[in-house]
Design an enzyme around this catalytic site. Sequence first.
Site, mmCIF file in Angstrom:
data_model
loop_
_atom_site.group_PDB
_atom_site.id
_atom_site.type_symbol
_atom_site.label_atom_id
_atom_site.label_comp_id
_atom_site.label_asym_id
_atom_site.label_seq_id
_atom_site.Cartn_x
_atom_site.Cartn_y
_atom_site.Cartn_z
ATOM 1 N N TYR A 141 90.867 -26.961 34.893
ATOM 2 C CA TYR A 141 89.961 -26.654 33.976
ATOM 3 C C TYR A 141 90.404 -26.544 32.539
ATOM 4 O O TYR A 141 90.018 -27.282 31.465
ATOM 5 C CB TYR A 141 89.044 -25.485 34.508
ATOM 6 C CG TYR A 141 88.261 -24.893 33.310
ATOM 7 C CD1 TYR A 141 87.126 -25.450 32.844
ATOM 8 C CD2 TYR A 141 88.490 -23.610 32.681
ATOM 9 C CE1 TYR A 141 86.474 -24.833 31.804
ATOM 10 C CE2 TYR A 141 87.774 -22.836 31.979
ATOM 11 C CZ TYR A 141 86.658 -23.538 31.434
ATOM 12 O OH TYR A 141 86.025 -23.047 30.305
ATOM 13 N N LYS A 145 90.179 -29.004 28.926
ATOM 14 C CA LYS A 145 89.717 -28.586 27.523
ATOM 15 C C LYS A 145 90.791 -28.699 26.689
ATOM 16 O O LYS A 145 90.558 -29.088 25.541
ATOM 17 C CB LYS A 145 89.450 -26.956 27.685
ATOM 18 C CG LYS A 145 88.142 -26.612 28.523
ATOM 19 C CD LYS A 145 87.089 -26.917 27.762
ATOM 20 C CE LYS A 145 85.591 -26.465 28.301
ATOM 21 N NZ LYS A 145 84.302 -26.552 27.471
ATOM 22 N N HIS A 187 81.064 -15.744 38.013
ATOM 23 C CA HIS A 187 81.794 -14.889 37.193
ATOM 24 C C HIS A 187 81.742 -13.271 37.522
ATOM 25 O O HIS A 187 80.572 -13.044 38.298
ATOM 26 C CB HIS A 187 81.151 -15.158 35.688
ATOM 27 C CG HIS A 187 81.413 -16.297 34.996
ATOM 28 N ND1 HIS A 187 81.054 -16.758 33.678
ATOM 29 C CD2 HIS A 187 82.611 -17.115 35.452
ATOM 30 C CE1 HIS A 187 81.910 -18.017 33.399
ATOM 31 N NE2 HIS A 187 82.475 -18.208 34.386
ATOM 32 N N LEU A 188 82.523 -12.800 37.206
ATOM 33 C CA LEU A 188 82.617 -11.373 37.728
ATOM 34 C C LEU A 188 81.418 -10.443 37.367
ATOM 35 O O LEU A 188 80.920 -9.751 38.388
ATOM 36 C CB LEU A 188 83.726 -10.684 37.162
ATOM 37 C CG LEU A 188 84.246 -9.259 37.714
ATOM 38 C CD1 LEU A 188 84.507 -9.405 39.181
ATOM 39 C CD2 LEU A 188 85.410 -8.591 37.051
ATOM 40 N N PHE A 206 89.905 -10.700 44.006
ATOM 41 C CA PHE A 206 91.283 -11.749 44.412
ATOM 42 C C PHE A 206 92.427 -11.393 44.101
ATOM 43 O O PHE A 206 92.790 -11.656 42.589
ATOM 44 C CB PHE A 206 90.643 -13.227 43.835
ATOM 45 C CG PHE A 206 89.444 -13.879 44.450
ATOM 46 C CD1 PHE A 206 89.421 -14.440 45.721
ATOM 47 C CD2 PHE A 206 88.011 -13.526 43.658
ATOM 48 C CE1 PHE A 206 88.316 -14.859 46.440
ATOM 49 C CE2 PHE A 206 87.017 -14.082 44.429
ATOM 50 C CZ PHE A 206 86.895 -14.590 45.653
ATOM 51 N N ARG A 219 91.258 -8.927 32.391
ATOM 52 C CA ARG A 219 90.508 -9.970 31.544
ATOM 53 C C ARG A 219 89.942 -9.237 30.247
ATOM 54 O O ARG A 219 89.768 -7.828 30.211
ATOM 55 C CB ARG A 219 89.375 -10.460 32.450
ATOM 56 C CG ARG A 219 89.936 -11.501 33.253
ATOM 57 C CD ARG A 219 90.620 -12.696 32.841
ATOM 58 N NE ARG A 219 91.045 -13.494 33.725
ATOM 59 C CZ ARG A 219 92.440 -13.585 34.379
ATOM 60 N NH1 ARG A 219 93.217 -12.582 34.009
ATOM 61 N NH2 ARG A 219 92.715 -14.349 35.424
HETATM 62 N N1 LIG Z 1 81.177 -18.187 30.271
HETATM 63 C C1 LIG Z 1 82.355 -18.257 29.826
HETATM 64 O O1 LIG Z 1 82.829 -16.906 29.986
HETATM 65 C C2 LIG Z 1 83.514 -19.300 29.315
HETATM 66 C C3 LIG Z 1 84.705 -18.821 28.757
HETATM 67 C C4 LIG Z 1 85.578 -19.779 28.012
HETATM 68 C C5 LIG Z 1 84.767 -21.096 27.878
HETATM 69 N N2 LIG Z 1 83.650 -21.301 28.161
HETATM 70 C C6 LIG Z 1 83.093 -22.630 27.814
HETATM 71 O O2 LIG Z 1 81.735 -22.330 27.318
HETATM 72 C C7 LIG Z 1 80.784 -23.316 27.531
HETATM 73 C C8 LIG Z 1 79.651 -22.865 28.060
HETATM 74 O O3 LIG Z 1 79.830 -22.070 29.392
HETATM 75 P P1 LIG Z 1 78.514 -21.551 29.925
HETATM 76 O O4 LIG Z 1 78.866 -20.370 30.710
HETATM 77 O O5 LIG Z 1 77.239 -21.373 29.108
HETATM 78 O O6 LIG Z 1 78.475 -22.507 31.121
HETATM 79 P P2 LIG Z 1 77.057 -23.195 31.820
HETATM 80 O O7 LIG Z 1 77.275 -23.949 33.128
HETATM 81 O O8 LIG Z 1 76.107 -22.092 31.943
HETATM 82 O O9 LIG Z 1 76.597 -24.255 30.631
HETATM 83 C C9 LIG Z 1 77.058 -25.543 30.955
HETATM 84 C C10 LIG Z 1 75.944 -26.460 30.483
HETATM 85 O O10 LIG Z 1 76.351 -27.843 30.467
HETATM 86 C C11 LIG Z 1 75.571 -28.783 30.938
HETATM 87 N N3 LIG Z 1 76.500 -30.049 31.495
HETATM 88 C C12 LIG Z 1 77.718 -29.883 32.007
HETATM 89 N N4 LIG Z 1 77.862 -31.120 32.019
HETATM 90 C C13 LIG Z 1 77.439 -31.833 31.323
HETATM 91 C C14 LIG Z 1 77.488 -33.511 30.867
HETATM 92 N N5 LIG Z 1 78.486 -34.154 31.200
HETATM 93 N N6 LIG Z 1 76.385 -33.888 30.115
HETATM 94 C C15 LIG Z 1 75.569 -32.969 29.635
HETATM 95 N N7 LIG Z 1 75.191 -31.674 30.133
HETATM 96 C C16 LIG Z 1 76.350 -31.078 30.955
HETATM 97 C C17 LIG Z 1 75.278 -27.981 32.323
HETATM 98 O O11 LIG Z 1 73.968 -28.478 32.923
HETATM 99 C C18 LIG Z 1 74.795 -26.354 31.842
HETATM 100 O O12 LIG Z 1 73.691 -26.295 31.412
HETATM 101 C C19 LIG Z 1 81.444 -24.410 28.495
HETATM 102 O O13 LIG Z 1 82.133 -25.504 27.735
HETATM 103 C C20 LIG Z 1 82.627 -23.499 29.110
HETATM 104 O O14 LIG Z 1 83.726 -24.313 29.496
HETATM 105 C C21 LIG Z 1 82.786 -20.296 28.839
#
Ligand SMILES: NC(=O)c1ccc[n+]([C@@H]2O[C@H](COP(=O)([O-])OP(=O)(O)OC[C@H]3O[C@@H](n4cnc5c(N)ncnc54)[C@H](O)[C@@H]3O)[C@@H](O)[C@H]2O)c1
Length: 322
Positions: A141, A145, A187-188, A206, A219
């Site tokens: 993952y 990125k 997520h935790l 874990f 974290r």
């Molecule tokens: N949540 C966290 O703690 C965290 C930490 C670091 C980075 N991020 C990054 O933040 C971003 C958002 O995370 P989140 O927690 O809101 O995740 P989430 O899963 O709630 O939201 C991601 C959204 O992207 C959509 N999606 C995925 N692949 C797609 C594609 N190919 N085309 C169109 N839509 C697509 C999904 O349907 C979903 O609605 C992500 O890029 C994630 O890597 C999140």
Amino acid sequence: MNILVTGGAGYIGGTVSRLLLSAGHAVTIYDNLCHSKQEAVAAGAKFVEGDLADRALIEDTLRQSHFDGVMHFAALIEAGESMKVPEIYFRNNTMATLTLLEAMVATGHDRLVFSSTAACYGEPVSTPITEEAQLLPTNAYGESKLLVEQMLTWFNRIHGFRYASLRYFNVAGAIEGYGEAHEPESHLIPLILDVALGRRADIKIFGEDYPTKDGTCVRDYIHVQDLADAHFLALGALDRTSRLIYNLGSGQGFTVREVIDSARRITGRAISVEECPRRLGDPAVLVASSEKIKKELGWQPKFPELDQIIASAWQWHQQRYS
Ligand SMILES: NC(=O)c1ccc[n+]([C@@H]2O[C@H](COP(=O)([O-])OP(=O)(O)OC[C@H]3O[C@@H](n4cnc5c(N)ncnc54)[C@H](O)[C@@H]3O)[C@@H](O)[C@H]2O)c1
């Protein structure tokens, strides 16, 4: 402003969309709903259901309207899953982002705020982690990125593309009426709150043999609204500068056991735990230095305390299942 939000039906993109709309901006959400539901699309946003890998649709969406910026949240986000099926992470997170970048260049859009991650760093040599730390992801993952960050560097150099890459640490908490609802949830904090609500029997820890104060992973948690503020500042700063990379966290580390204790305090509920072996690819400690964005853009978290973050998540979690 007129903003295209990819992944805007998800947790963070959905939060940012709501905050943009309430500040009077126009929002178009582009999401394939692979990990979200159409009900999560913010009222008042235009919605395009589509995959980022669909070059014709994303290009058509970009041609329909001139966007002042693209906020790119769409991705698969589960580090554990990425260690079983890395190929879907490289296809969905890296290759689909390349399609978005190509479509942006083709349609004259040159401003992107990218959701990057602390997972780009891997196991840090020292903490707190600054933006200059080595980038050696321990899971696919994070690599998916980091590859995007590398592409962005070249798009910036060659196409004059302007971007901010925001490396989030652990995002948590909720705004009024909208919070974390991943399907499936990994997520935790929401998992702990599920235990508090009686929706799960216990919370799995874990690994209890990490070199940390109680043996569980450490974290850094950032409130989603503070994260949203950083996006607004970063997009504005792209008027003055073409390439920004910032860490976003609170600068404080909490062990898994400390997060569970905080949730016990806030909810007043007993939360049972199950001790499990370590997961592949989990670094022991991830704590951010966010000094750079504070100094350069004046970002200041409004909800820096873990208890505040968990309290807002708890309010949302109860409302969600009431
Ligand atoms: N949540 C966290 O703690 C965290 C930490 C670091 C980075 N991020 C990054 O933040 C971003 C958002 O995370 P989140 O927690 O809101 O995740 P989430 O899963 O709630 O939201 C991601 C959204 O992207 C959509 N999606 C995925 N692949 C797609 C594609 N190919 N085309 C169109 N839509 C697509 C999904 O349907 C979903 O609605 C992500 O890029 C994630 O890597 C999140």
